[in-house]
Design a protein around this motif. Structure first.
Motif, mmCIF file in Angstrom:
data_model
loop_
_atom_site.group_PDB
_atom_site.id
_atom_site.type_symbol
_atom_site.label_atom_id
_atom_site.label_comp_id
_atom_site.label_asym_id
_atom_site.label_seq_id
_atom_site.Cartn_x
_atom_site.Cartn_y
_atom_site.Cartn_z
ATOM 1 N N LEU A 422 0.888 -1.569 -0.049
ATOM 2 C CA LEU A 422 0.224 0.430 0.057
ATOM 3 C C LEU A 422 1.038 0.947 0.107
ATOM 4 C CD1 LEU A 422 -3.127 -1.331 2.185
ATOM 5 C CD2 LEU A 422 -3.066 -1.667 0.315
ATOM 6 N N ARG A 423 0.325 2.388 -0.316
ATOM 7 C CA ARG A 423 1.186 3.941 -0.328
ATOM 8 C C ARG A 423 0.631 4.567 1.043
ATOM 9 N NH1 ARG A 423 3.563 6.767 0.516
ATOM 10 N NH2 ARG A 423 4.286 8.794 -1.303
ATOM 11 N N ARG A 424 -0.174 4.071 1.473
ATOM 12 C CA ARG A 424 -0.552 4.123 3.170
ATOM 13 C C ARG A 424 -1.610 3.469 3.715
ATOM 14 N NH1 ARG A 424 -2.851 8.747 0.300
ATOM 15 N NH2 ARG A 424 -5.857 8.754 1.577
ATOM 16 N N GLY A 425 -1.943 3.271 5.365
ATOM 17 C CA GLY A 425 -2.401 2.263 5.397
ATOM 18 C C GLY A 425 -2.186 2.072 6.810
ATOM 19 N N SER A 426 -2.816 1.135 7.523
ATOM 20 C CA SER A 426 -2.821 0.357 8.607
ATOM 21 C C SER A 426 -3.075 -0.761 8.710
ATOM 22 C CB SER A 426 -3.435 1.511 10.100
ATOM 23 O OG SER A 426 -4.636 1.537 9.414
ATOM 24 N N LEU A 427 -2.559 -1.180 9.777
ATOM 25 C CA LEU A 427 -2.573 -3.188 9.721
ATOM 26 C C LEU A 427 -2.728 -3.352 11.530
ATOM 27 C CD1 LEU A 427 -2.120 -6.354 9.214
ATOM 28 C CD2 LEU A 427 -0.121 -5.184 10.081
ATOM 29 N N PRO A 431 -6.510 -11.098 18.166
ATOM 30 C CA PRO A 431 -6.160 -13.218 18.096
ATOM 31 C C PRO A 431 -7.513 -13.813 17.427
ATOM 32 C CG PRO A 431 -6.555 -12.629 20.531
ATOM 33 C CD PRO A 431 -6.479 -11.289 19.415
ATOM 34 N N ASP A 432 -8.445 -13.667 16.893
ATOM 35 C CA ASP A 432 -9.566 -13.552 15.577
ATOM 36 C C ASP A 432 -9.258 -13.305 14.383
ATOM 37 O OD1 ASP A 432 -10.427 -11.643 16.972
ATOM 38 O OD2 ASP A 432 -12.270 -12.624 17.462
ATOM 39 N N HIS A 433 -8.860 -11.344 13.990
ATOM 40 C CA HIS A 433 -8.831 -10.972 12.824
ATOM 41 C C HIS A 433 -7.681 -9.977 12.842
ATOM 42 C CE1 HIS A 433 -12.034 -9.440 10.993
ATOM 43 N NE2 HIS A 433 -11.110 -8.422 10.445
ATOM 44 N N VAL A 434 -7.384 -10.175 11.113
ATOM 45 C CA VAL A 434 -6.456 -9.273 10.578
ATOM 46 C C VAL A 434 -7.487 -7.862 9.478
ATOM 47 C CG1 VAL A 434 -4.857 -9.065 9.278
ATOM 48 C CG2 VAL A 434 -4.387 -11.440 10.693
ATOM 49 N N ASN A 435 -7.159 -7.465 10.220
ATOM 50 C CA ASN A 435 -7.876 -5.982 9.665
ATOM 51 C C ASN A 435 -6.751 -5.249 9.024
ATOM 52 O OD1 ASN A 435 -10.196 -4.965 8.558
ATOM 53 N ND2 ASN A 435 -9.071 -2.804 10.232
ATOM 54 N N LEU A 436 -6.860 -4.671 7.365
ATOM 55 C CA LEU A 436 -6.206 -3.869 7.066
ATOM 56 C C LEU A 436 -6.433 -2.958 6.287
ATOM 57 C CD1 LEU A 436 -3.098 -3.696 5.588
ATOM 58 C CD2 LEU A 436 -3.582 -4.381 3.840
ATOM 59 N N ARG A 437 -6.363 -1.680 5.774
ATOM 60 C CA ARG A 437 -7.026 -0.604 5.399
ATOM 61 C C ARG A 437 -6.047 0.706 4.820
ATOM 62 N NH1 ARG A 437 -10.637 2.393 9.659
ATOM 63 N NH2 ARG A 437 -11.431 3.565 8.357
ATOM 64 N N GLY A 438 -6.658 0.649 3.859
ATOM 65 C CA GLY A 438 -5.206 1.752 3.353
ATOM 66 C C GLY A 438 -5.342 1.941 2.491
ATOM 67 N N MET A 439 -4.829 2.999 1.351
ATOM 68 C CA MET A 439 -4.856 3.157 -0.054
ATOM 69 C C MET A 439 -3.351 3.158 -0.980
ATOM 70 S SD MET A 439 -3.624 5.803 -2.240
ATOM 71 C CE MET A 439 -2.660 7.723 -1.993
ATOM 72 N N SER A 440 -3.744 2.360 -2.067
ATOM 73 C CA SER A 440 -2.963 1.793 -3.188
ATOM 74 C C SER A 440 -3.201 2.578 -4.105
ATOM 75 C CB SER A 440 -3.072 0.455 -3.516
ATOM 76 O OG SER A 440 -2.137 -0.149 -4.294
ATOM 77 N N HIS A 441 -1.985 2.440 -5.343
ATOM 78 C CA HIS A 441 -1.907 3.583 -6.791
ATOM 79 C C HIS A 441 -2.398 2.429 -7.716
ATOM 80 C CE1 HIS A 441 -0.782 6.881 -5.193
ATOM 81 N NE2 HIS A 441 0.223 7.522 -4.870
ATOM 82 N N GLN A 442 -2.691 0.673 -7.888
ATOM 83 C CA GLN A 442 -2.930 -0.220 -8.545
ATOM 84 C C GLN A 442 -4.093 -0.107 -8.117
ATOM 85 O OE1 GLN A 442 -0.150 -3.492 -7.117
ATOM 86 N NE2 GLN A 442 1.403 -2.161 -8.231
ATOM 87 N N GLU A 443 -5.095 -1.073 -9.720
ATOM 88 C CA GLU A 443 -6.286 -0.815 -9.399
ATOM 89 C C GLU A 443 -6.422 -2.093 -8.767
ATOM 90 O OE1 GLU A 443 -8.568 0.879 -12.380
ATOM 91 O OE2 GLU A 443 -6.774 1.957 -13.161
ATOM 92 N N ASN A 444 -6.072 -3.804 -9.120
ATOM 93 C CA ASN A 444 -6.258 -4.653 -8.717
ATOM 94 C C ASN A 444 -5.383 -5.028 -7.293
ATOM 95 O OD1 ASN A 444 -3.622 -4.474 -9.489
ATOM 96 N ND2 ASN A 444 -3.715 -6.425 -10.186
ATOM 97 N N PHE A 469 -8.351 3.140 -3.628
ATOM 98 C CA PHE A 469 -7.203 2.938 -5.661
ATOM 99 C C PHE A 469 -7.089 4.624 -5.542
ATOM 100 C CE2 PHE A 469 -7.412 4.073 -10.424
ATOM 101 C CZ PHE A 469 -6.206 3.953 -10.097
ATOM 102 N N GLU A 470 -6.608 5.081 -6.252
ATOM 103 C CA GLU A 470 -5.850 6.711 -5.950
ATOM 104 C C GLU A 470 -5.243 6.680 -7.257
ATOM 105 O OE1 GLU A 470 -4.528 9.195 -2.203
ATOM 106 O OE2 GLU A 470 -6.584 9.267 -1.958
ATOM 107 N N PRO A 471 -5.445 7.314 -8.574
ATOM 108 C CA PRO A 471 -3.999 7.098 -9.045
ATOM 109 C C PRO A 471 -3.199 8.200 -9.373
ATOM 110 C CG PRO A 471 -6.350 7.819 -10.363
ATOM 111 C CD PRO A 471 -6.413 7.764 -8.310
ATOM 112 N N LEU A 472 -1.916 7.202 -10.062
ATOM 113 C CA LEU A 472 -0.533 7.887 -9.464
ATOM 114 C C LEU A 472 -0.066 9.332 -10.060
ATOM 115 C CD1 LEU A 472 2.216 7.025 -8.361
ATOM 116 C CD2 LEU A 472 2.533 6.797 -10.684
ATOM 117 N N PRO A 473 0.207 10.197 -9.207
ATOM 118 C CA PRO A 473 -0.178 11.901 -9.194
ATOM 119 C C PRO A 473 0.771 12.253 -10.429
ATOM 120 C CG PRO A 473 0.912 11.125 -7.456
ATOM 121 C CD PRO A 473 0.358 10.592 -7.888
ATOM 122 N N GLU A 474 0.703 12.304 -11.220
ATOM 123 C CA GLU A 474 1.542 13.605 -12.127
ATOM 124 C C GLU A 474 3.031 13.822 -11.501
ATOM 125 O OE1 GLU A 474 2.170 13.191 -15.600
ATOM 126 O OE2 GLU A 474 -0.296 12.596 -16.041
#
Length: 644
Positions: A422-427, A431-444, A469-474
């Protein structure tokens, strides 16, 4: 008759002798005069006008007072170039020299357990024997080392008082060094404690004679503190020290400043002593006190290199874990932390489940917090994060606790691998769950991370993804478009022109700034195909102009290479007089026709076809870049007229 003849002969002989004597006298006087004149002229010409000359027959006497021995010798030498040295009589005197200044008298006296040593230069009549005898009375005759030297000069003012005071002061200074000069005494000594230091300074100042300059440097050794201890406590009344030790004034000031930030209730100080376990003592104390302040209440105790942090029972588990993790990772290596969170008498489940968190900022900074199973996993997590995000970008504030699930290490490391995509985010790992949030410049990105977590955690594991998803800035340094690059080069050409030495392919010195400006523009153009075109006026032969234009275009290309411009896609081509943009019948027109131009090589046009663009693009005034690089071309350069 015979008598008369004899008289005549005798008279004649006497007359001749008299005339000879008169002639000889005149000859000697003339020779003396000429010799004196010649010698005097020689002395005046060589700057020895202080010397007087007297000629006495063949002898030449030199009189006068020479400034020094060297001038006297020089005067004799220069006179020897005029007359025979054997005829010179030296009657000259020399200006008396001034008396030599007396030396600087000084003495160094050193006293320790081995005895007394005295060394230095003293004046005559200073009582050397009496000085040595007084020193012997203090330590014994066989324990005084006398290295004094005597100069035969009178004692300067203030010497006797200074020397007498120095010897007398040694009676109360068992370990000292005393430096003595006229009117001044410097004493460096060691006392047993601060009270003795103050008493010595008072006594020495009181017994110093009037007018004596006295410099005292008396040290009191610091006490040995064992164990080296600090204890700071925070409660509802604020902060207080139960004990505080420091190894220096600077260390003490840093510790007290940290305590004041943590709410120190009343002024206090730290004992400065010896025995500090680490040069980082003050740093460890600062961090420990700051950590306790974050908890809000409790105590921290440092004994040598062991740190005990005790929180109150009301301290939240999450806050305690965060503070302890940060403190463990920030402390200098020699210090060991033992953290205690008392268990309330009526423990509840309100503390919440254990968790591990990692946050990634847009700037690439990563913070690791929460709980890990053991020290090995903490080191592994630290190393893995630094390998993924960079050694300087990772901040670790984790702590080791027992009782975590067996699959905790896999969850943590897999979560960090997913976070790195990810470009930015949090993990967040529980004990019973893994949560990932954030932003990426890749659509998939969501699909790829889902595959990763499913493969490494297993199908039965629970995880959540919230990825946008956010497009890669110029990029800010995006290269110019080729057409804009060509326009910028044309704009420079409208202001300045690349000039060459007359009849030469060498770029003129005053055109260097123009070439520099062109190089700056080309660095911003990126990869462009460019043709550097050289043109001349119609003066001279056509073949000569063709060769000269090619050489000048190549010279400009070489100048750009010298300025580290990437020229792999550039070409240099000379067009001679074939593409004029003005009338060659006037000087102004010929000046416009002598030019260097830059043109894009477009896919639909061959470079040879570019010559047809010049007449249609006459508004692109030619430039003349600067430099001195010799042309690199296989075509010969013929001499052209100066106007070229």
């Amino acid at each position: 008759m015979r008598l008369s003849s004899l008289l005549i002969v005798s008279f004649t002989f006497l007359a001749a002798a008299g005339l000879s004597l008169v002639a000889a006298g005149f000859a000697v006087t003339g020779m003396e005069y000429s010799t004196e004149i010649a010698v005097r002229r020689t002395l005046d010409e060589t700057g020895h006008d202080w010397a007087e000359v007297t000629a006495d027959g063949l002898r030449v006497e030199l009189n006068g007072t020479a400034p020094d021995e060297a001038d006297r010798f020089t005067a004799i030498s220069v006179v020897g170039t005029t007359v025979d040295a054997a005829r010179i009589i030296d009657n000259m005197d020399i200006t008396p020299t001034a008396d030599l200044a007396p030396p600087r008298f000084s003495v160094e006296i050193l006293r320790n357990e081995s005895g007394i040593s005295i060394i230095g230069l003293i004046p005559r009549g200073a009582g050397r024997a009496a000085i040595v005898e007084q020193l012997a009375n203090l330590v014994g005759e066989d324990r005084v080392t006398d290295l004094l030297e005597i100069a035969h000069y009178d004692a300067p003012a203030g010497w006797t008082d200074a020397m007498t005071y120095a010897v007398k002061s040694l009676q109360s200074l068992p370990r000292a060094k005393i430096s003595v000069v006229a009117g001044q005494v410097s004493i460096t000594a060691i006392s047993h404690n601060i009270d003795e230091k103050l008493a010595l300074e008072k006594a020495l100042n009181r017994t110093a004679p009037p007018g004596l300059r006295l410099a005292l440097d008396i040290a009191a050794p610091r006490p040995v503190i064992t164990p080296f201890t600090l204890r700071y406590h925070i409660d509802q009344n604020g902060g207080r020290f139960d004990a505080c030790s420091a190894e220096s004034d600077g260390s003490r000031d840093r510790i007290l400043a940290a305590a004041q930030k943590a709410g120190l209730a009343e002024p206090t100080t730290c004992v400065i002593g010896m025995g500090v376990p680490s040069p980082n003592w003050s740093r460890a104390a600062e961090l420990s006190i700051a950590g306790l302040a974050q908890l809000g209440a409790g105590s921290v105790t440092i004994a040598n290199a062991d740190i005990t942090l005790v929180a109150t029972a009301e301290t939240p588990h999450a806050l305690f874990d965060q503070v302890v993790g940060e403190l463990e990772n920030a402390l200098p290596k020699v210090f060991a932390l033992h953290a205690v969170l008392p268990v309330p008498e009526a423990a509840t489940e309100s503390a919440g489940p254990p968790e591990f968190t990692a946050t990634l900022s847009p700037e690439g900074q990563v913070q690791l917090r929460g709980r890990l199973t053991d020290e090995t996993l903490r080191h592994l997590t630290d190393s893995y994060a630094k390998a993924r995000f960079g050694s300087d970008n990772v901040y670790v504030a984790t702590r080791v606790v027992a009782g975590l699930p067996t699959n905790w290490p896999v969850r943590v490391l897999t979560g960090l691998e997913a976070l790195s995509q990810l470009r930015r985010g949090s993990l967040t790992v529980t004990p019973d769950h893994v949560n990932l949030r954030g932003m990426s410049h890749q659509e998939n990105a969501t699909a790829e991370i889902s595959k990763l977590l499913s493969a490494k955690l297993g199908g039965a594991e629970s995880y959540g993804l919230e990825i946008s998803f956010e497009p890669l800035p110029e990029p800010e340094d995006k290269p110019m478009e080729p057409e804009q690059c060509e326009a910028e080069l044309a704009a420079i050409q409208q202001v300045h022109k690349i000039a060459f030495e007359p009849g030469s392919a060498t770029v003129a010195a005053d055109s260097r700034e123009t070439v520099d400006a062109i190089a700056v523009i080309l660095d911003q153009c990126g990869e462009v195909r460019l043709e550097i075109q050289g043109h001349t006026d119609s003066q001279g032969r056509e073949e000569m102009n063709q060769n000269l234009s090619q050489a000048r275009a190549q010279s400009v290309l070489n100048e750009l290479r010298a300025r580290r411009v990437v020229t792999s896609s550039f070409a240099a081509k000379g067009y001679g007089e074939s593409t004029p943009i003005a009338d060659n019948g006037t000087e102004e027109g010929r000046e416009q026709n002598r030019r260097i131009t830059f043109h894009l090589i477009r896919p639909e046009q061959r470079p040879e076809a570019q010559s047809t663009l010049d007449s249609a693009a006459s508004e692109n005034t030619d430039i003349e870049p600067s430099g001195e690089t010799a042309p690199e071309t296989d075509a010969p350069i013929e001499q052209e007229t100066p106007e070229q």
